[in-house]
Each structure stands twice: as C-alpha cells, then as structure tokens.
Design a protein around this motif. Structure first.
Motif, PDB file in Angstrom:
ATOM      1  N   VAL A 145       0.844  -1.183   0.000  1.00 38.14           N
ATOM      2  CA  VAL A 145       0.000   0.000   0.000  1.00 38.14           C
ATOM      3  C   VAL A 145       0.886   1.242   0.000  1.00 38.14           C
ATOM      4  N   VAL A 146       0.583   2.145  -0.918  1.00 36.52           N
ATOM      5  CA  VAL A 146       1.287   3.408  -1.072  1.00 36.52           C
ATOM      6  C   VAL A 146       0.376   4.520  -0.576  1.00 36.52           C
ATOM      7  N   ILE A 147       0.933   5.491   0.126  1.00 34.82           N
ATOM      8  CA  ILE A 147       0.150   6.686   0.440  1.00 34.82           C
ATOM      9  C   ILE A 147       0.558   7.791  -0.516  1.00 34.82           C
ATOM     10  N   VAL A 148      -0.433   8.345  -1.202  1.00 30.83           N
ATOM     11  CA  VAL A 148      -0.210   9.471  -2.107  1.00 30.83           C
ATOM     12  C   VAL A 148      -0.113  10.733  -1.247  1.00 30.83           C
ATOM     13  N   ALA A 149       0.907  11.536  -1.479  1.00 32.81           N
ATOM     14  CA  ALA A 149       1.158  12.695  -0.617  1.00 32.81           C
ATOM     15  C   ALA A 149      -0.083  13.553  -0.422  1.00 32.81           C
ATOM     16  N   SER A 150      -0.874  13.733  -1.488  1.00 30.88           N
ATOM     17  CA  SER A 150      -2.033  14.620  -1.410  1.00 30.88           C
ATOM     18  C   SER A 150      -3.093  14.144  -0.426  1.00 30.88           C
ATOM     19  N   ALA A 151      -3.053  12.875  -0.023  1.00 26.92           N
ATOM     20  CA  ALA A 151      -4.013  12.373   0.960  1.00 26.92           C
ATOM     21  C   ALA A 151      -3.880  13.098   2.299  1.00 26.92           C
ATOM     22  N   PHE A 152      -2.700  13.645   2.558  1.00 22.64           N
ATOM     23  CA  PHE A 152      -2.474  14.387   3.797  1.00 22.64           C
ATOM     24  C   PHE A 152      -2.911  15.846   3.682  1.00 22.64           C
ATOM     25  N   GLY A 153      -3.315  16.263   2.510  1.00 21.86           N
ATOM     26  CA  GLY A 153      -3.726  17.641   2.280  1.00 21.86           C
ATOM     27  C   GLY A 153      -2.683  18.386   1.465  1.00 21.86           C
ATOM     28  N   MET A 154      -3.118  19.027   0.382  1.00 17.00           N
ATOM     29  CA  MET A 154      -2.167  19.683  -0.511  1.00 17.00           C
ATOM     30  C   MET A 154      -1.411  20.804   0.185  1.00 17.00           C
ATOM     31  N   ASP A 155      -2.109  21.615   0.962  1.00 18.29           N
ATOM     32  CA  ASP A 155      -1.439  22.716   1.655  1.00 18.29           C
ATOM     33  C   ASP A 155      -0.467  22.193   2.700  1.00 18.29           C
ATOM     34  N   ALA A 156      -0.838  21.089   3.357  1.00 17.23           N
ATOM     35  CA  ALA A 156       0.041  20.514   4.382  1.00 17.23           C
ATOM     36  C   ALA A 156       1.353  20.035   3.774  1.00 17.23           C
ATOM     37  N   VAL A 157       1.286  19.465   2.576  1.00 16.17           N
ATOM     38  CA  VAL A 157       2.499  18.977   1.920  1.00 16.17           C
ATOM     39  C   VAL A 157       3.337  20.142   1.409  1.00 16.17           C
ATOM     40  N   ARG A 158       2.693  21.131   0.818  1.00 13.69           N
ATOM     41  CA  ARG A 158       3.445  22.293   0.332  1.00 13.69           C
ATOM     42  C   ARG A 158       4.125  23.024   1.479  1.00 13.69           C
ATOM     43  N   THR A 159       3.491  23.052   2.631  1.00 13.18           N
ATOM     44  CA  THR A 159       4.048  23.760   3.782  1.00 13.18           C
ATOM     45  C   THR A 159       5.091  22.925   4.507  1.00 13.18           C
ATOM     46  N   GLY A 160       4.759  21.674   4.786  1.00 16.30           N
ATOM     47  CA  GLY A 160       5.650  20.835   5.590  1.00 16.30           C
ATOM     48  C   GLY A 160       6.689  20.075   4.797  1.00 16.30           C
ATOM     49  N   GLY A 161       6.471  19.950   3.507  1.00 16.71           N
ATOM     50  CA  GLY A 161       7.402  19.205   2.662  1.00 16.71           C
ATOM     51  C   GLY A 161       7.061  17.726   2.597  1.00 16.71           C
ATOM     52  N   HIS A 162       7.501  17.091   1.512  1.00 17.65           N
ATOM     53  CA  HIS A 162       7.195  15.674   1.309  1.00 17.65           C
ATOM     54  C   HIS A 162       7.791  14.770   2.390  1.00 17.65           C
ATOM     55  N   LEU A 163       8.984  15.077   2.859  1.00 19.88           N
ATOM     56  CA  LEU A 163       9.651  14.161   3.797  1.00 19.88           C
ATOM     57  C   LEU A 163       8.858  14.013   5.086  1.00 19.88           C
ATOM     58  N   LYS A 164       8.306  15.103   5.571  1.00 23.30           N
ATOM     59  CA  LYS A 164       7.499  15.042   6.798  1.00 23.30           C
ATOM     60  C   LYS A 164       6.378  14.017   6.649  1.00 23.30           C
ATOM     61  N   TRP A 165       5.740  14.014   5.492  1.00 23.54           N
ATOM     62  CA  TRP A 165       4.587  13.134   5.309  1.00 23.54           C
ATOM     63  C   TRP A 165       5.019  11.737   4.885  1.00 23.54           C
ATOM     64  N   ALA A 166       6.189  11.604   4.316  1.00 22.28           N
ATOM     65  CA  ALA A 166       6.742  10.268   4.098  1.00 22.28           C
ATOM     66  C   ALA A 166       7.036   9.605   5.446  1.00 22.28           C
ATOM     67  N   GLU A 167       7.546  10.369   6.378  1.00 22.90           N
ATOM     68  CA  GLU A 167       7.800   9.839   7.726  1.00 22.90           C
ATOM     69  C   GLU A 167       6.495   9.394   8.385  1.00 22.90           C
ATOM     70  N   ALA A 168       5.445  10.201   8.204  1.00 18.97           N
ATOM     71  CA  ALA A 168       4.135   9.814   8.734  1.00 18.97           C
ATOM     72  C   ALA A 168       3.641   8.534   8.062  1.00 18.97           C
ATOM     73  N   SER A 169       3.867   8.430   6.757  1.00 20.15           N
ATOM     74  CA  SER A 169       3.444   7.233   6.023  1.00 20.15           C
ATOM     75  C   SER A 169       4.135   5.987   6.553  1.00 20.15           C
ATOM     76  N   LYS A 170       5.402   6.119   6.842  1.00 20.77           N
ATOM     77  CA  LYS A 170       6.146   4.982   7.379  1.00 20.77           C
ATOM     78  C   LYS A 170       5.545   4.525   8.703  1.00 20.77           C
ATOM     79  N   ARG A 171       5.153   5.484   9.534  1.00 22.92           N
ATOM     80  CA  ARG A 171       4.570   5.129  10.831  1.00 22.92           C
ATOM     81  C   ARG A 171       3.224   4.422  10.686  1.00 22.92           C
ATOM     82  N   THR A 172       2.544   4.624   9.571  1.00 28.84           N
ATOM     83  CA  THR A 172       1.243   3.966   9.375  1.00 28.84           C
ATOM     84  C   THR A 172       1.375   2.535   8.881  1.00 28.84           C
ATOM     85  N   GLY A 173       2.581   2.146   8.478  1.00 24.23           N
ATOM     86  CA  GLY A 173       2.776   0.803   7.946  1.00 24.23           C
ATOM     87  C   GLY A 173       2.751   0.727   6.438  1.00 24.23           C
ATOM     88  N   ALA A 174       2.693   1.877   5.763  1.00 27.39           N
ATOM     89  CA  ALA A 174       2.702   1.884   4.294  1.00 27.39           C
ATOM     90  C   ALA A 174       4.027   1.346   3.776  1.00 27.39           C
TER      91      ALA A 174
END
Length: 257
Positions: A7-36
């Motif tokens: 299972v892959v998490i698409v960055a936009s699932a976290f919110g487009m503004d959240a990714v533009r503001t926090g950067g992709h790595l922040k949400w990749a780290e969150a994805s890892k914690r979910t088991g993706a």
C-alpha cells in the motif's frame, strides 16, 4: 486469506497545503509510521521549482529510501500533447526527475492520445532506465476516456510495444467521466500495474474524492477485478482530527481486502 499487497500513500491524501508547507519528507515519515510500503511524491505539491532541482530530488529520495519506503513520482504532465503527438520533452523531464528521486514508478497523465502510440519513441526514451512508466486515467475528457486507454494499448500491441508502459487505474476518477469502474476494469485489467484507490461524493463540478466504505461492495468488486499483485495507492483525504490513525486503518484494510 490472500497475501497482503503493498500500500502506497499518495502525498495529497495528507492535504495539498500541508504537503506544500511541511514538505514531502514530513509526510513520508508519517506514512512509514502507518505501515505503508511506499510513498507517492507529487510534483505539483513542491513549494517551488528549486525543490525539483536534481540535487534536491536526490536528497529527498535518499531520505525517503532511508525510511524503508519505495517511491512513485507523479507529475501532472501529459504523455501526449493536445494534438495527439507524443510529448517527448515532457516524458524526458519526468524520467530525469523520477530517476533523480530514485522512484520505482513514474506516473504521467495520458493527455491527447488519438491513435498513434509511438511505442518505439517511448522505448527509446526509456532505454537504460530502471523506472516503470505508467499513465493514469484523469478526470478530464482529454486523458480520461475509456476509449483512449483501450485505443492506447491496442495501438502499442500493433506496434509490438505492448510492454513499454502500464496503467495507473484510478477507481474514483472514472466517475468524472460517467464510466462504471467495473466496466473499465474488465477491459483494462491486463495493463494495470498500480491502483489509485478512492471513491467519490457529490455530482458534477461538486464531486470530491472520498474514502471507500468497508461495506462498499462495488469498490471491492472493482478491486477483485484488477490484478491482486500490484500496489494500491491511497488517494483520498484522511480524517484531519486523527490523520495518522486514520491512515494506518486504511493501510491495513487495503493491504488485506
């Protein structure tokens, strides 16, 4: 019980503004914690062009790989221009950026494909690449019609280049084209190598992506009609009040359903 799928998490699932503001790595780290297993980087969600410079992409890709996630690189660019011709410049740029990132898949929109697939030219661009090229059914008439995708794969087969690319099958996007996803799956399943998972709510211009319900029999039937051994991407918004818990729930569900 069937084997679990990636299972892959698409960055936009976290919110487009959240990714533009926090950067992709922040949400990749969150994805890892979910088991993706993977993370889809979206070119349109970078804060500026400086972030897609080769050295910046290499650094981002290395950091995501260090987490143990593999990557999809998605660009809103189209493989075919509006006049139906192969857009080799768009393909070349997407390949170069995806290679710098270290992605496994590079995903483009189909665009204005009409009847000539130019499979030889695509193969020439792909030569020496470790990337897998996939095109996605979009929400617009251009690049989103079932006939275009059937025509594309028929044309590639006629050219003897059926293996030069695959398809990202977006279950929810068919709704914008008034196509039953199950009908599309019956025709396109042999070419599907990545699945974007979402349903929709609303109608017309007020249609939005949504999470599938656990008892959504039609959604499950579509999944059952697609290859079991290809990765499934989450492309619907998570509950903002419990983002990671919600994401972890859907990662586990989609891996097993």
């Amino acid at each position: 019980m069937a084997d679990a799928v990636d299972v892959v998490i698409v960055a936009s699932a976290f919110g487009m503004d959240a990714v533009r503001t926090g950067g992709h790595l922040k949400w990749a780290e969150a994805s890892k914690r979910t088991g993706a297993a993977g993370f889809e980087v979206r070119r349109e969600l970078f804060a500026g062009e400086a972030e897609v410079a080769p050295q910046r992409l290499r650094a981002l890709g290395a950091a995501i790989a260090e987490l143990g996630l593999w990557m999809v690189f998605s660009t809103p660019a189209s493989l075919y221009a509006a006049d139906g011709r192969l857009d080799t410049a768009a393909l070349r740029l997407a390949l170069d950026e995806a290679a710098a990132l270290g992605a496994r898949f590079v995903k483009l929109q189909l665009g204005g494909f009409v009847h000539d697939a130019d499979g030889v030219a695509i193969a020439e661009q792909m030569r020496g690449s470790n990337l897998r090229l996939v095109v996605e059914n979009g929400q617009l008439a251009e690049g989103g019609s079932l006939a275009q995708f059937v025509g594309l794969f028929d044309a590639l087969a006629r050219e003897g280049r059926a293996d030069v690319l695959g398809m990202t099958f977006d279950i929810g996007n068919w709704a914008w084209r008034e196509v039953a996803p199950l009908d599309a799956a019956r025709l396109l399943a042999p070419h599907v190598e990545y699945i974007h998972c979402k349903t929709t709510v609303g109608e017309g211009a007020r249609r939005f992506p949504a999470a599938p319900a656990a008892d959504d029999a039609r959604f499950i039937e579509v999944l059952d009609g697609l290859p079991r051994d290809v990765p499934r991407g989450i492309e619907f918004p998570f509950d903002a009040s419990r983002i990671e818990a919600d994401a972890a729930h859907y990662v586990g569900w989609l891996a097993a359903v």
